[in-house]
Write a protein that holds these residues in place. Structure first.
Motif, mmCIF file in Angstrom:
data_model
loop_
_atom_site.group_PDB
_atom_site.id
_atom_site.type_symbol
_atom_site.label_atom_id
_atom_site.label_comp_id
_atom_site.label_asym_id
_atom_site.label_seq_id
_atom_site.Cartn_x
_atom_site.Cartn_y
_atom_site.Cartn_z
ATOM 1 N N PRO A 1 0.846 -1.191 0.000
ATOM 2 C CA PRO A 1 0.000 0.000 0.000
ATOM 3 C C PRO A 1 0.886 1.246 0.000
ATOM 4 O O PRO A 1 1.935 1.266 0.627
ATOM 5 C CB PRO A 1 -0.774 -0.099 1.320
ATOM 6 N N LYS A 2 0.454 2.260 -0.722
ATOM 7 C CA LYS A 2 1.248 3.478 -0.816
ATOM 8 C C LYS A 2 1.202 4.233 0.506
ATOM 9 O O LYS A 2 0.141 4.434 1.080
ATOM 10 C CB LYS A 2 0.715 4.364 -1.942
ATOM 11 N N GLN A 3 2.361 4.632 0.984
ATOM 12 C CA GLN A 3 2.497 5.409 2.214
ATOM 13 C C GLN A 3 2.820 6.848 1.825
ATOM 14 O O GLN A 3 3.948 7.161 1.438
ATOM 15 C CB GLN A 3 3.612 4.833 3.095
ATOM 16 N N GLY A 4 1.819 7.716 1.918
ATOM 17 C CA GLY A 4 1.949 9.092 1.450
ATOM 18 C C GLY A 4 3.081 9.882 2.076
ATOM 19 O O GLY A 4 3.825 10.576 1.383
ATOM 20 N N LYS A 5 3.232 9.780 3.394
ATOM 21 C CA LYS A 5 4.291 10.536 4.076
ATOM 22 C C LYS A 5 5.673 10.065 3.639
ATOM 23 O O LYS A 5 6.571 10.872 3.425
ATOM 24 C CB LYS A 5 4.153 10.413 5.592
ATOM 25 N N ILE A 6 5.830 8.770 3.528
ATOM 26 C CA ILE A 6 7.119 8.219 3.109
ATOM 27 C C ILE A 6 7.407 8.641 1.668
ATOM 28 O O ILE A 6 8.536 9.004 1.337
ATOM 29 C CB ILE A 6 7.138 6.684 3.251
ATOM 30 N N LEU A 7 6.391 8.624 0.825
ATOM 31 C CA LEU A 7 6.564 9.031 -0.570
ATOM 32 C C LEU A 7 6.949 10.504 -0.686
ATOM 33 O O LEU A 7 7.865 10.849 -1.440
ATOM 34 C CB LEU A 7 5.299 8.745 -1.378
ATOM 35 N N MET A 8 6.272 11.360 0.060
ATOM 36 C CA MET A 8 6.605 12.794 0.007
ATOM 37 C C MET A 8 8.043 13.040 0.465
ATOM 38 O O MET A 8 8.776 13.816 -0.152
ATOM 39 C CB MET A 8 5.629 13.608 0.864
#
Length: 165
Positions: free
Chosen positions: A143-150
């Motif tokens: 699942p995509k982790q928004g904070k980690i991606l940013m």
């Protein structure tokens, strides 16, 4: 910068972001796994003693012990530990692909390759990236982790700015 050079630069950024993201994702998964294990160890080793000492809070300790037992029962189904090896394997493969992309950036940026050669190189790296994901992750969905991606995007931009601009 030509359209194909820009496309290649975007791939370079994407691959660098992917490497940093996977590292962050692995660190997060490892943190959750360790946190759950530590919490269960503390709960199981202190709850019985605390229950005996604090008789007036028996219901609270009973709830804590019950929750601990539920978490222990479902822990094998939590994804954190199961994701660590595939993420690590994928990160190793993506680091190699990202480095290969960086190795070619100079000739791409200097215009030493034709648009077709840049396109072929781009497709080759995209293909390697897709094969690496299939090989490492198999049936695992991340699942995509928004904070980690940013955070990964910022770090990749910082790296590329400092290295190539």
């Amino acid at each position: 910068m030509s359209q194909y050079q820009q496309k290649y630069w975007s791939l370079l950024r994407e691959l660098k972001t992917h490497v940093i993201y996977l590292h962050g994702y692995a660190a997060s998964s490892e943190w959750w796994d360790k946190s759950i294990n530590i919490s269960l160890a503390i709960t199981s080793s202190t709850s019985i003693a605390a229950w005996a000492v604090w008789q007036e809070y028996q219901i609270i300790w009973a709830i804590i012990i019950a929750l601990s037992q539920v978490i222990t029962a479902i822990k094998p189904f939590l994804p954190f530990r199961q994701r660590l090896k595939p993420i690590s394997d994928l990160n190793d493969l993506m680091q190699e692909i990202s480095l290969e992309c960086e190795k070619h950036w100079f000739v791409v940026a200097e215009g030493e390759l034709t648009e077709k050669e840049i396109h072929d190189l781009y497709i080759s790296l995209k293909d390697k990236s897709l094969k690496a994901e299939k090989k490492a992750l198999k049936d695992i969905v991340l699942p995509k982790q928004g904070k980690i991606l940013m955070r990964a995007e910022k770090e990749a931009d910082h790296y590329l700015t400092n290295t190539y601009h």
